[in-house]
Design an enzyme around this catalytic site. Structure first.
Site, PDB file in Angstrom:
ATOM      1  N   ASP A   1      -0.643  18.532  -1.524  1.00  0.00           N
ATOM      2  CA  ASP A   1      -1.722  18.169  -2.450  1.00  0.00           C
ATOM      3  C   ASP A   1      -3.041  18.332  -1.686  1.00  0.00           C
ATOM      4  OD1 ASP A   1      -1.794  16.054  -0.716  1.00  0.00           O
ATOM      5  OD2 ASP A   1      -1.814  14.495  -2.264  1.00  0.00           O
ATOM      6  N   TYR A  18       4.124  20.108  -6.440  1.00  0.00           N
ATOM      7  CA  TYR A  18       3.796  18.873  -5.727  1.00  0.00           C
ATOM      8  C   TYR A  18       4.659  17.697  -6.210  1.00  0.00           C
ATOM      9  CZ  TYR A  18       1.788  14.454  -4.700  1.00  0.00           C
ATOM     10  OH  TYR A  18       1.675  13.158  -4.316  1.00  0.00           O
ATOM     11  N   GLU A  35       3.399   9.128  -9.150  1.00  0.00           N
ATOM     12  CA  GLU A  35       2.884  10.420  -8.694  1.00  0.00           C
ATOM     13  C   GLU A  35       2.114  11.131  -9.807  1.00  0.00           C
ATOM     14  OE1 GLU A  35       2.619  11.459  -5.797  1.00  0.00           O
ATOM     15  OE2 GLU A  35       3.955  10.086  -4.755  1.00  0.00           O
TER      16      GLU A  35
END
Ligand code: SF4
Length: 366
Positions: free
Chosen positions: A137, A119, A36
């Site tokens: 996002d 996020y 991520e």
């Protein structure tokens, strides 16, 4: 907000059509956090080789925490946004120090880590631990603004809050694994509901899409105009030894742009005088420098135009720091360039300098 049919349709599509990506096979919170972090502002295809190499070299939080920063930055070299790597490293140290090497499970704990925003916290909590945590996002913003015809400016706080409200409501009521739900949304945004020319005909949730029903697809999401990037002029000195085996590199200070990375000494300047002063500081006669061309490098907020000057590397054992943005300098064997943390801009500069020294390219482009 409950939208059971929409949710079922999207999840069924995701299970059928999702791309087979290595981090989707992982349940290891560290691997998911790493992916991520790497995927922020970076395309999947670009991330894939970096992700594999990084995990191979540093397979656990503990190994990352114990690695020297130069190693971490070297594994990140070329991926850009190097602050992410430094934050990841600092957070790994904190996880070892304060959480016995295990990533926190809840959003609040994850948010305490360096570089982890809403996020990433939502992604790690939901995907790795199955927590019903929302995430937003760019992909999710686009999908929600179209699905629910959100006409607010999604780059302004009210618009952002509205998108987050939708995300929270939907992850709370999504059937099954919340990690799958979040990934399904991101996947839809990445491969179907794309910024330009979304594939509405193939969209699994087209029947629920308010923007499509109202003819607003091309107008959403609404965002205020971005500021144009600042133009930056730089001069870069590529000083190469007479046998073309060594080049002078300097390390950027941790708090400077490209902090911790090595590059040919450079100065932000429009004028030859500044380049001459830099050359003199390094013991090079400015008249021995030849211009080999210009490199253009675009970052999110900067458009850098770099004039590349090539010159002879003086014989020295110790080097002065070339300027206030640097904390070290040394002559590096060309053969070692692949092991030294450097930005893509440096690679471009060295490849251009290769016009006069072909060996620079073969090493720096690894
Ligand atoms: Fe996006 Fe089109 Fe699907 Fe609506 S129908 S969610 S605009 S791809």
């Amino acid at each position: 907000m409950k939208s059971p049919e929409l949710q079922r349709a999207l999840l069924a599509w995701y299970r059928r059509a999702r791309r087979d990506l290595p981090w989707r096979r992982a349940r290891d919170p560290y691997a998911i956090w790493l992916s991520e972090t790497m995927l922020q502002q970076t395309r999947v295809e670009t991330v894939l080789p970096y992700y594999r190499r990084f995990l191979e070299a540093l397979p656990t939080v503990r190994s990352l925490a114990e690695a020297p920063e130069s190693r971490v930055l070297s594994l990140w070299s070329g991926l850009g946004y190097y602050r992410r790597a430094r934050m990841l490293h600092a957070a790994a140290k904190r996880i070892v120090r304060e959480h016995r090497g295990e990533l926190p499970r809840e959003v609040e704990g994850l948010r305490q880590l360096e570089g982890v925003g809403d996020y990433t916290a939502g992604a790690v909590a939901s995907i790795a631990y199955g927590v019903r945590a929302a995430l937003v996002d760019g992909n999710v913003t686009r999908v929600f603004s179209r699905l629910f015809a959100v006409e607010d400016d999604t780059s302004a706080s009210a618009g952002k809050a509205r998108i987050w409200d939708i995300a929270r409501a939907l992850v709370a009521s999504a059937p099954g694994d919340p990690g799958d739900w979040n990934q399904a949304l991101m996947e839809l945004g990445a491969v179907v509901c794309t910024p330009r020319g979304p594939a509405c005909e193939q969209c699994p949730v087209q029947a629920f899409c308010a923007a499509r029903a109202r003819g607003l697809v091309d107008e959403l999401p609404r965002v205020s105009a971005k500021r144009p990037p600042t133009e930056v002029r730089r001069v870069s000195l590529v000083l190469v030894s007479s046998d073309a085996r060594r080049v002078l590199l300097a390390r950027r200070r941790p708090d400077a742009l490209f902090g911790g990375l090595w590059e040919p000494p450079s100065v932000e300047a429009e004028t030859d005088a500044a380049a001459g002063a830099l050359a003199r500081r390094l013991g090079v006669d400015a008249s021995a420098l030849e211009s080999v061309g210009e490199v253009l490098h675009v970052l999110t907020h900067r458009r850098m135009r770099v004039t590349v000057l090539r010159g002879p590397l003086p014989a020295k054992r110790r080097w002065p720091t070339p300027g206030p943005d640097y904390d070290a300098a040394r002559a590096v064997p060309m053969a070692d360039l692949g092991e030294i943390a450097h930005a893509t801009l440096t690679r471009k500069v060295l490849v251009l300098a290769k016009a006069a020294a072909p060996s620079v390219r073969s090493r720096s482009s690894r």
